[in-house]
Design a protein around this motif. Structure first.
Motif, mmCIF file in Angstrom:
data_model
loop_
_atom_site.group_PDB
_atom_site.id
_atom_site.type_symbol
_atom_site.label_atom_id
_atom_site.label_comp_id
_atom_site.label_asym_id
_atom_site.label_seq_id
_atom_site.Cartn_x
_atom_site.Cartn_y
_atom_site.Cartn_z
ATOM 1 N N GLY A 1 0.691 -1.256 -0.056
ATOM 2 C CA GLY A 1 0.016 0.087 0.046
ATOM 3 C C GLY A 1 0.931 1.289 0.117
ATOM 4 O O GLY A 1 0.312 2.241 -0.220
ATOM 5 N N LEU A 2 2.055 1.138 0.139
ATOM 6 C CA LEU A 2 2.857 2.280 0.142
ATOM 7 C C LEU A 2 3.626 2.744 -1.237
ATOM 8 O O LEU A 2 4.352 3.849 -1.418
ATOM 9 C CB LEU A 2 4.252 2.188 1.107
ATOM 10 C CG LEU A 2 3.676 1.809 2.516
ATOM 11 C CD1 LEU A 2 4.956 1.724 3.325
ATOM 12 C CD2 LEU A 2 3.071 3.190 3.181
ATOM 13 N N ALA A 3 3.396 1.899 -2.231
ATOM 14 C CA ALA A 3 3.898 2.284 -3.481
ATOM 15 C C ALA A 3 3.446 3.355 -4.362
ATOM 16 O O ALA A 3 4.383 3.972 -5.165
ATOM 17 C CB ALA A 3 3.509 0.939 -4.661
ATOM 18 N N GLY A 4 2.436 3.763 -4.010
ATOM 19 C CA GLY A 4 1.811 5.018 -4.767
ATOM 20 C C GLY A 4 2.439 6.262 -4.140
ATOM 21 O O GLY A 4 3.229 6.952 -5.310
ATOM 22 N N PRO A 5 2.933 6.729 -3.022
ATOM 23 C CA PRO A 5 3.675 7.945 -2.886
ATOM 24 C C PRO A 5 5.321 7.805 -3.261
ATOM 25 O O PRO A 5 5.902 8.662 -3.925
ATOM 26 C CB PRO A 5 3.815 7.927 -1.485
ATOM 27 C CG PRO A 5 2.372 7.393 -1.062
ATOM 28 C CD PRO A 5 2.201 6.360 -1.889
#
Length: 303
Positions: free
Chosen positions: A253-257
């Motif tokens: 869930g942290l790939a976006g930023p």
């Protein structure tokens, strides 16, 4: 029939060559499977010591590479609260000829003082400064002019912050880096600030703060919320310039930023950005060798 046979042989040869090419491209670094030659005069070793930070001694260890050196240095920054310390990665990096410095921020894992995100930023700067003291560099057989930061999760934010603000850092590696701006709610709309603060406190406590001293979920949330906009690492993109940046992401869930940071850095002239996505969890539990391979290949481009 002869023509068909020739075509079959050619096809088989092409498959073999293609397979060989893929194997070569994915070949694991030697440091994953072989120890370096023994250097009796300057063997590989480990040193435990303390790094001063704002009046508190931070517990630290150095994995010192074999050879006289001075060796380039990786500072390995752990996350929140730091259950996954990535010390298997430290060992692999040392076998590749780098010193590795690992430390516990103030108030974490037995280091005295109070833990906070603001303190961790200061502690990272203090650790970098320690390696740059000539006497310390000599003791660690380290090259103080060749420091690379690699951080996981919260440590990824610490690496991004220090690596962008300190122009003498050679390169920065982010592994599932947590962007504090996004973690703290970004541009809060639904539910308002009060609900967002409650959510943030819960996410912090759920991360288990038992190994951390001098802090509460409320204090940590308020620390992050009060710095929300200035701790948006996407805003640091231009500060990396042409210095190498590694961005490793997973299905946590942290790939976006992290992807937005990589895209922003790519807009700067002569950008050197390497991206790798591994289909695994936040701790890279079943992709440890893949993670080590990615990091070692990237470090190999910096030597």
């Amino acid at each position: 029939m002869l023509r068909v046979a020739v075509r079959s042989v050619c096809a088989a040869v092409c498959v073999v060559l293609l397979t060989a090419g893929l194997c070569f491209a994915q070949k694991a670094p030697a440091a994953l499977s072989a120890d370096p030659p023994l250097d009796k005069a300057h063997p590989a070793g480990m040193e435990s010591f303390q790094i001063p930070s704002h009046g508190e001694p931070m517990n630290a260890i150095a994995y010192i590479a074999a050879g006289e050196g001075p060796h380039p240095v990786v500072m390995l920054l752990h996350g929140f609260p730091g259950n996954e310390k990535n010390l298997d990665l430290a060992q692999a990096i040392r076998r590749a000829g780098w010193d590795v410095i690992f430390f516990n921020y103030r108030g974490s894992w037995g280091t005295s003082g109070a833990f906070s995100f603001s303190h961790a930023i200061e502690d990272t700067a203090a650790a970098i400064a320690y390696v740059r003291v000539p006497a310390n560099a000599v003791k660690l057989r380290a090259n103080p002019n060749r420091i690379v930061l690699i951080g996981h999760s919260m440590g990824g934010f610490m690496a991004a912050y220090a690596g962008s603000h300190d122009q003498a850092i050679v390169g920065t590696g982010l592994i599932s880096a947590a962007n504090f701006y996004d973690w703290s709610g970004g541009e809060v709309k639904a539910g308002g600030e009060a609900a967002n603060r409650t959510r943030l406190i819960k996410s912090i406590v759920d991360n288990d703060i038992l190994p951390l001293a001098g802090c509460t979920g409320e204090r940590l949330a308020d620390d992050m919320l009060s710095h929300r906009k200035q701790w948006n690492f996407v805003e640091y993109a231009a500060m990396f310039g042409s210095r190498p940046l590694l961005v490793v992401t997973s299905d946590d869930g942290l790939a976006g930023p992290a992807g937005r940071l990589a895209a922003a850095v790519k807009q700067t002239p002569n950008a050197r950005v390497t991206e790798e996505h591994l289909v695994t969890d936040h701790s890279y539990s079943d992709h440890r060798i893949a993670l080590e391979t990615t990091v070692l290949h990237w470090l190999g481009t910096l030597q």
